[in-house]
Design an enzyme around this catalytic site. Structure first.
Site, PDB file in Angstrom:
ATOM      1  N   LYS A  71     -19.221   3.724   7.746  1.00 32.68           N
ATOM      2  CA  LYS A  71     -17.686   3.469   7.470  1.00 32.68           C
ATOM      3  C   LYS A  71     -16.886   4.658   7.430  1.00 32.68           C
ATOM      4  O   LYS A  71     -15.878   4.772   8.069  1.00 32.68           O
ATOM      5  CB  LYS A  71     -17.334   2.435   6.444  1.00 32.68           C
ATOM      6  CG  LYS A  71     -17.684   1.221   6.460  1.00 32.68           C
ATOM      7  CD  LYS A  71     -17.452   0.376   5.395  1.00 32.68           C
ATOM      8  CE  LYS A  71     -17.788  -1.161   5.570  1.00 32.68           C
ATOM      9  NZ  LYS A  71     -17.008  -1.966   4.460  1.00 32.68           N
ATOM     10  N   ASP A 107     -10.800  -4.709   5.543  1.00 36.19           N
ATOM     11  CA  ASP A 107     -11.247  -5.197   4.435  1.00 36.19           C
ATOM     12  C   ASP A 107     -10.149  -5.592   3.526  1.00 36.19           C
ATOM     13  O   ASP A 107     -10.065  -6.642   2.798  1.00 36.19           O
ATOM     14  CB  ASP A 107     -12.257  -4.010   3.476  1.00 36.19           C
ATOM     15  CG  ASP A 107     -13.691  -3.931   4.266  1.00 36.19           C
ATOM     16  OD1 ASP A 107     -14.022  -4.946   4.852  1.00 36.19           O
ATOM     17  OD2 ASP A 107     -14.159  -2.841   4.204  1.00 36.19           O
TER      18      ASP A 107
END
Ligand code: ATR
Length: 287
Positions: A71, A107
């Site tokens: 990420k 997220d």
């Protein structure tokens, strides 16, 4: 839907990638909407990340999700990064547009939407205590600030990581770091509306955060980003005190739903089918 020459591909790059529930969730969505798309897990070692990202273009994939450990590293290899992902320093969704790789982070969206659906709670004006300052804690704390939370406290065992969140989010925001101790939490808990566990504590049976039972009252909302097991020690403690509780399954669902919308140019995600597939993948059946 049969795989043929017109099948479009998406997937997830991770290492390890064996435990991901995302293929089940996304493939259920494609089936429900009769789309000739498939979602595949790709085991990509960190040293191959650049080659794998270049491969998205070379193989004409629609895009991918990124999970541990990619990420953060991916930021350096993308053509454009959405401001929220840039602020977080982490990307979990990549899409190809006109041959360029665009990165997003869904997220925070997943968290805000889960809080809305599970608790009927908006983040604006709320006071939130976030436990943990890893990737999950960072996206949650930043989202709370973006959504106009009144106070955000980040409590982490390692202070340098909570300090890094404060720097990324902007020290001027309504955000503060506190020590991860009962003594420090005791001084603020009366003002907290929503307590979020964004640490990895709870994943293993018997794991306990060691929080004082007196912190939990019926007015407190308690969100655990952990979804397996479905009820962690934290949620058991909160449940016993009649606090309002939810686990992280909906955060996983909604971050996935947002990725789906990014790849499909805002096609509405079939949430019920995706949720059902997730529950089967995670718990072995609907719960
Ligand atoms: P993620 O990306 O899922 O957030 P991570 O980056 O590995 O995962 O972060 C794990 C978080 O759990 C961290 O905040 C970590 O605290 P440290 O930064 O001090 O390591 C927290 N954590 C893990 N084990 C913990 C424990 N036993 N007690 C308190 N916090 C813990």
């Amino acid at each position: 839907m049969k795989i043929d020459g017109t099948t479009k591909l998406v997937g997830v790059f991770g290492d390890p990638v064996t435990h991901t529930a995302s293929p089940a969730m996304h493939n259920a969505a494609f089936t429900a909407l009769k789309m000739n798309w498939k979602y595949l897990p790709f085991h990509v070692a960190i040293e191959n990340l650049k080659a794998a990202l270049d491969g998205i273009r070379a193989l004409n994939l629609i895009g991918v999700n990124l999970t541990v450990p990619h990420k953060v590293a991916a930021l350096g290899f993308l053509d454009e990064v959405d401001p929220e992902a840039r602020q977080l320093g982490a990307v979990n969704t990549v899409v190809v547009e006109n041959g360029r790789l665009h990165g997003f982070n869904t997220d925070g969206y997943g968290f805000a939407r889960a809080i809305q659906e599970d608790f009927n709670l908006g983040l604006q004006g709320r006071s939130v205590l976030v436990l943990g300052a890893g990737g999950a804690g960072r996206s949650i704390a930043a989202k709370c600030v973006r959504e106009g939370a009144q106070h955000v406290w980040v409590a982490n065992r390692t202070a340098s990581k909570s300090d890094a969140i404060l720097q990324a989010v902007g020290n001027a925001g309504p955000i503060a770091a506190i020590p991860f101790t009962n003594a420090a939490i005791r001084t603020i808990i009366d003002r907290v509306d929503l307590l979020v566990n964004a640490t990895s504590v709870g994943l293993r049976p018997g794991d306990s955060l060691g929080l004082e039972p007196a912190f939990f009252t019926p007015k407190l909302y308690v969100y655990d980003t952990i979804y397996r097991p479905a009820e962690t020690e934290l949620l058991k403690l909160a449940h016993t005190a009649d606090a309002k509780c939810a686990n992280g399954l909906n955060m996983l669902l909604y971050q996935g739903a947002r990725s789906f919308e990014i790849w499909t140019k805002d096609k509405k995600a079939p949430l019920a089918k995706m949720r059902q597939a997730l529950k089967t993948a995670v718990y072995g059946g609907p719960q």
